[in-house]
Design an enzyme around this catalytic site. Structure first.
Site, PDB file in Angstrom:
ATOM      1  N   LYS A  17       0.843  -1.184   0.000  1.00  0.00           N
ATOM      2  CA  LYS A  17       0.000   0.000   0.000  1.00  0.00           C
ATOM      3  C   LYS A  17       0.886   1.245   0.000  1.00  0.00           C
ATOM      4  CE  LYS A  17      -3.341   2.345   2.982  1.00  0.00           C
ATOM      5  NZ  LYS A  17      -3.855   3.119   1.883  1.00  0.00           N
ATOM      6  N   LYS A  19       1.502   3.367  -3.136  1.00  0.00           N
ATOM      7  CA  LYS A  19       2.019   3.826  -4.427  1.00  0.00           C
ATOM      8  C   LYS A  19       1.342   5.135  -4.857  1.00  0.00           C
ATOM      9  CE  LYS A  19       0.834  -0.230  -5.889  1.00  0.00           C
ATOM     10  NZ  LYS A  19       0.592  -0.884  -4.603  1.00  0.00           N
ATOM     11  N   THR A  20       0.031   5.132  -4.848  1.00  0.00           N
ATOM     12  CA  THR A  20      -0.706   6.340  -5.200  1.00  0.00           C
ATOM     13  C   THR A  20      -0.462   7.425  -4.156  1.00  0.00           C
ATOM     14  OG1 THR A  20      -2.389   5.145  -6.449  1.00  0.00           O
ATOM     15  CG2 THR A  20      -3.041   7.283  -5.543  1.00  0.00           C
ATOM     16  N   ARG A  29       3.642  18.460  -3.012  1.00  0.00           N
ATOM     17  CA  ARG A  29       4.913  19.181  -2.961  1.00  0.00           C
ATOM     18  C   ARG A  29       5.070  20.078  -4.188  1.00  0.00           C
ATOM     19  NH1 ARG A  29       8.869  15.079  -2.329  1.00  0.00           N
ATOM     20  NH2 ARG A  29       8.589  15.330  -0.087  1.00  0.00           N
ATOM     21  N   PHE A  70     -13.214  -1.190 -10.937  1.00  0.00           N
ATOM     22  CA  PHE A  70     -12.483  -2.454 -10.879  1.00  0.00           C
ATOM     23  C   PHE A  70     -12.845  -3.374 -12.036  1.00  0.00           C
ATOM     24  CE2 PHE A  70     -12.607  -1.086  -6.391  1.00  0.00           C
ATOM     25  CZ  PHE A  70     -11.239  -0.957  -6.201  1.00  0.00           C
ATOM     26  N   TRP A  72     -13.343  -6.482 -12.283  1.00  0.00           N
ATOM     27  CA  TRP A  72     -14.317  -7.547 -12.079  1.00  0.00           C
ATOM     28  C   TRP A  72     -15.755  -7.024 -12.010  1.00  0.00           C
ATOM     29  CZ3 TRP A  72     -10.528  -6.224  -8.562  1.00  0.00           C
ATOM     30  CH2 TRP A  72     -10.951  -5.582  -7.403  1.00  0.00           C
ATOM     31  N   GLU A 106      -2.226   4.262 -11.640  1.00  0.00           N
ATOM     32  CA  GLU A 106      -2.681   2.903 -11.969  1.00  0.00           C
ATOM     33  C   GLU A 106      -2.502   2.546 -13.445  1.00  0.00           C
ATOM     34  OE1 GLU A 106      -6.632   2.734 -10.246  1.00  0.00           O
ATOM     35  OE2 GLU A 106      -5.789   2.275  -8.279  1.00  0.00           O
TER      36      GLU A 106
END
Length: 180
Positions: A17, A19-20, A29, A70, A72, A106
């Site tokens: 957890k 990355k984003t 920044r 998502f 799915w 993503e």
């Protein structure tokens, strides 16, 4: 940003957890330094609201969800159409030279879709060529699990975020203000 500065390509990948969150911290920044920031989210849908979008827009970033959610929850054809349009927009916006910082959130997840031939709508060769030919002063940040070797090779920095422990394993759902 001084226009003589060379823009970098940063990749945040891995199964952990953050990355984003790392990319959006970088966006905050950059906004603090009066840089123009564009965030394009490849999987998230504009039908939902996200805390990070609300905050970063208040700070001056442009944030757009280009996905349909998502994989799915939608058909492969729906995702194919969505990813094709997202890639076209992402490429155009990056190449416009209008932005100091562009985040493709993503993108790696989108490139890893296997429910249809992703190469038909977002060929890895085209993605890499776009990265290599981006405006010289634009910083590009790419997030998502399973970054392809070609993406890592094109990057100036690759950070792999690993998971050691996560409360999802204990059955805890996504937490308001933490995951969304």
């Amino acid at each position: 940003m001084g226009k003589t500065e060379i823009g970098k390509v940063l990749v945040y990948t891995g199964n952990g957890k953050g990355k984003t969150t790392a990319a959006f911290g970088l966006a905050a920044r950059a906004l603090g330094r009066d840089m123009k920031v564009l965030i394009l989210q490849f999987i998230k849908s504009p039908e939902n609201t996200y805390g990070e979008q609300i905050a970063l827009e208040k700070l001056g970033a442009k944030v757009e969800q280009l996905g349909i959610g998502f994989t799915w929850l939608k058909t492969p054809e729906e995702h194919r159409v969505s990813i094709e349009a997202a890639w076209k927009k992402a490429k155009e916006q990056l190449m416009s030279g209008e932005w100091d910082v562009v985040i493709w959130d993503e993108l790696n997840n989108a490139l890893a879709i296997d429910s249809f031939p992703i190469e038909d709508v977002m060929p890895i060769k085209d993605v890499v060529e776009t990265i290599q030919n981006k405006p010289a002063t634009t910083h590009l940040i790419i997030t998502g699990r399973d970054a392809k070797p070609e993406i890592k090779e094109a990057a100036d920095l690759v950070s792999v975020i690993t998971e050691e422990k996560h409360y999802y394993q204990d059955g805890v759902d996504a937490i308001y203000g933490i995951e969304y």
